[in-house]
Design a protein around this motif. Structure first.
Motif, PDB file in Angstrom:
ATOM      1  N   ILE A   1      12.970   3.770   0.061  1.00 42.48           N
ATOM      2  CA  ILE A   1      12.037   4.363  -0.908  1.00 42.48           C
ATOM      3  C   ILE A   1      12.590   4.386  -2.331  1.00 42.48           C
ATOM      4  CG2 ILE A   1      10.837   5.766   0.801  1.00 42.48           C
ATOM      5  CD1 ILE A   1      12.494   8.185  -0.272  1.00 42.48           C
ATOM      6  N   GLY A   2      13.839   3.984  -2.507  1.00 45.40           N
ATOM      7  CA  GLY A   2      14.411   3.987  -3.846  1.00 45.40           C
ATOM      8  C   GLY A   2      15.537   2.981  -3.960  1.00 45.40           C
TER       9      GLY A   2
ATOM     10  N   ASP B   1      13.992   6.420  -8.656  1.00 42.87           N
ATOM     11  CA  ASP B   1      13.010   5.507  -8.087  1.00 42.87           C
ATOM     12  C   ASP B   1      12.338   6.124  -6.868  1.00 42.87           C
ATOM     13  OD1 ASP B   1      11.696   2.983  -8.055  1.00 42.87           O
ATOM     14  OD2 ASP B   1      13.047   2.269  -6.489  1.00 42.87           O
ATOM     15  N   ALA B   2      13.133   6.833  -6.066  1.00 38.51           N
ATOM     16  CA  ALA B   2      12.588   7.480  -4.867  1.00 38.51           C
ATOM     17  C   ALA B   2      11.826   8.755  -5.193  1.00 38.51           C
ATOM     18  CB  ALA B   2      13.726   7.796  -3.898  1.00 38.51           C
TER      19      ALA B   2
ATOM     20  N   ALA C   1       8.392  10.448  -0.965  1.00 40.11           N
ATOM     21  CA  ALA C   1       8.504   9.226  -1.764  1.00 40.11           C
ATOM     22  C   ALA C   1       7.406   9.116  -2.811  1.00 40.11           C
ATOM     23  CB  ALA C   1       8.478   8.011  -0.853  1.00 40.11           C
ATOM     24  N   LYS C   2       7.789   8.667  -4.006  1.00 43.65           N
ATOM     25  CA  LYS C   2       6.784   8.403  -5.037  1.00 43.65           C
ATOM     26  C   LYS C   2       6.381   6.938  -5.062  1.00 43.65           C
ATOM     27  CE  LYS C   2       9.610   7.468  -9.178  1.00 43.65           C
ATOM     28  NZ  LYS C   2       9.964   7.936 -10.530  1.00 43.65           N
ATOM     29  N   ASN C   3       7.161   6.073  -4.379  1.00 43.05           N
ATOM     30  CA  ASN C   3       6.863   4.651  -4.299  1.00 43.05           C
ATOM     31  C   ASN C   3       6.311   4.293  -2.927  1.00 43.05           C
ATOM     32  OD1 ASN C   3       7.484   3.179  -6.721  1.00 43.05           O
ATOM     33  ND2 ASN C   3       9.625   3.745  -6.414  1.00 43.05           N
ATOM     34  N   THR C   4       5.675   3.131  -2.850  1.00 43.39           N
ATOM     35  CA  THR C   4       5.280   2.590  -1.552  1.00 43.39           C
ATOM     36  C   THR C   4       6.536   2.311  -0.729  1.00 43.39           C
ATOM     37  OG1 THR C   4       3.338   1.531  -2.519  1.00 43.39           O
ATOM     38  CG2 THR C   4       4.106   0.680  -0.393  1.00 43.39           C
TER      39      THR C   4
ATOM     40  N   CYS D   1      12.866  -5.105  -2.321  1.00 47.51           N
ATOM     41  CA  CYS D   1      11.947  -3.969  -2.462  1.00 47.51           C
ATOM     42  C   CYS D   1      11.087  -4.098  -3.716  1.00 47.51           C
ATOM     43  CB  CYS D   1      12.729  -2.657  -2.471  1.00 47.51           C
ATOM     44  SG  CYS D   1      13.497  -2.262  -0.872  1.00 47.51           S
ATOM     45  N   TRP D   2      11.691  -4.517  -4.818  1.00 48.03           N
ATOM     46  CA  TRP D   2      10.904  -4.695  -6.041  1.00 48.03           C
ATOM     47  C   TRP D   2       9.859  -5.783  -5.850  1.00 48.03           C
ATOM     48  CZ3 TRP D   2      16.119  -4.778  -9.081  1.00 48.03           C
ATOM     49  CH2 TRP D   2      16.553  -3.453  -9.268  1.00 48.03           C
TER      50      TRP D   2
ATOM     51  N   ARG E   1       7.016  -4.446  -3.563  1.00 50.48           N
ATOM     52  CA  ARG E   1       6.202  -3.428  -4.240  1.00 50.48           C
ATOM     53  C   ARG E   1       5.435  -3.996  -5.435  1.00 50.48           C
ATOM     54  NH1 ARG E   1      11.233   0.280  -4.644  1.00 50.48           N
ATOM     55  NH2 ARG E   1      11.323   1.257  -2.592  1.00 50.48           N
TER      56      ARG E   1
ATOM     57  N   GLN F   1       6.925  -5.050  -8.241  1.00 49.14           N
ATOM     58  CA  GLN F   1       7.580  -4.503  -9.427  1.00 49.14           C
ATOM     59  C   GLN F   1       8.622  -5.448 -10.029  1.00 49.14           C
ATOM     60  OE1 GLN F   1       9.180  -0.957  -7.600  1.00 49.14           O
ATOM     61  NE2 GLN F   1       7.386   0.264  -8.128  1.00 49.14           N
TER      62      GLN F   1
END
Length: 392
Positions: A8-9, A38-39, A234-237, A356-357, A360, A362
């Motif tokens: 998640i981060g 990031d998390a 988590a604030k991200n997918t 991960c980026w 997502r 990103q």
């Protein structure tokens, strides 16, 4: 396989040449803080930490993590050569998967010295003695850096078996440097031509200087957690680890006098097989790949070990554009080790961050359109290969 595990981060410092980076604990602090931000969680929610580095004093992992907080959590130090970062990631994943912890930080850093890698201790058995024994029988020794001889020998063997051209290896360096132009964290940002690569100083087999990754300093970090923790915090997918395997050397590494196998071909092939079996996915389902291109020869033979093509098919894969944007896979969109740099303990976690980026959406200018499945390959001679498959 136990509980679902996700990332998640992620955090990663700007990679730098030896002598131009902050000290290891400050690089780790920067990467760790980025991963926490990031998390979207505070450090107090991290229950355990696994920290990887190759060159450093004992308990450097603790000293690095203390920059993030003095919470008394268990901190484990890991050294598995160039696969150290992915080893830290795998141990973090297993802690979560097995229900021992809900949230674990995997951290990796390296403050390297200038020049080619060499042995630090000369009063005891070198753990690469078996590998060097195969190399001596197959091709003797030269004055080139030992790792260049190992991977250069693998490249030469591939040429002898399949007729692979010198240009095929050079094209990998050109591709990865082109990808690095869109990665602000990469160490190199100048494009290359095939001619420049081939005309750079020769090391061994098809390998020239511009086909070797540089010694690098840097840090990377990942927040690994359970699906339940991700849903709550988590604030991200979340990016799920849907398959992961570590394989160490097998008899074929040493008893077949094959330079391709002594540098990890069979380890990679078996780790990939296990990951495909765990996930129910295959290479045809993968969109983006970060693989261990310490030398161009390793990227080329790894295409075949991962099942992207049949043995001997790597040059055609390159010539048809199937390993870059517009092709079937984008391999090393970060620029890879050749262009991004290779701080040993951080590399596996930098690869994780890129995966991960990408998944997502990103990754900015280097984004692989529609990427949903990512494959990571991290190799350490001596030896361990970690292959990880991610999906959203």
């Amino acid at each position: 396989m136990g509980r679902k595990v996700c990332v998640i981060g992620n955090g990663m410092t700007q990679f730098a040449k030896p002598g131009s980076s902050p000290d290891y604990h400050m690089m780790a602090k920067a990467a760790g803080q980025q991963a926490l931000e990031d998390a979207g969680i505070p450090y107090d929610l991290v229950e355990q930490a696994v920290v990887g580095y190759v060159y450093g004093e004992s308990t450097s992992g603790e000293r690095a993590m203390y920059e993030l907080g003095l919470t008394g959590i268990p901190i484990y130090n890991v050294n598995n050569n160039c696969s150290t970062g992915s080893t830290a990631l795998m141990l973090a994943k297993q802690l979560v998967e097995g229900g021992i912890a809900e949230c674990v930080m995997a951290m990796g850093f390296e403050k390297m010295e200038k020049g080619a890698l060499g042995a630090k201790y000369t009063d005891r058995l070198n753990p690469m003695d078996k590998h060097m024994g195969v190399m001596f029988k197959a091709q003797k020794f030269t004055n080139a850096p030992p790792t260049a001889q190992l991977f250069g020998g693998a490249g030469r063997e591939h040429q002898e078996k399949y007729g692979t051209s010198n240009e095929a290896f050079a094209k990998i360096a050109v591709k990865n440097r082109q990808h690095a132009l869109n990665n602000p964290r990469s160490i190199f940002h100048d494009p290359l031509t095939v001619e420049e690569v081939l005309e750079s100083p020769h090391y061994y087999g098809p390998i020239t200087r511009l086909q070797c990754c540089p010694p690098t300093c840097g840090a990377g970090a990942a927040i690994v957690c359970s699906e339940e923790f991700a849903k709550k915090h988590a604030k991200n997918t979340p990016v799920y680890i849907v398959g992961q395997s570590m394989v160490t050397d097998m008899p074929s590494s040493f008893n077949e006098a094959s330079m391709i196998k002594v540098v990890g071909y069979d380890m990679t092939k078996e780790a990939a097989r296990q990951v495909y079996e765990q996930s129910g996915l295959g290479p045809q389902d993968v969109d983006v790949i970060e693989l261990h291109d310490c030398f161009t020869a390793n990227e080329l033979i790894t295409y075949e070990a991962l099942g992207l093509c049949e043995p001997g098919g790597a040059e055609q894969l390159i010539d048809e554009g199937n390993v870059t944007y517009g092709g079937q896979w984008v391999v090393n969109p970060s620029g890879g080790l050749l262009s991004k740099g290779h701080p040993l303990g951080a590399t596996g976690l930098a690869q994780c961050a890129e995966m991960c980026w990408q998944l997502r959406g990103q990754a900015d200018k280097r984004q692989v359109e529609g990427a949903k499945v990512g494959l990571q390959h991290n190799l350490g001679l001596g030896g361990a290969c970690v292959v990880t498959l991610y999906s959203v």
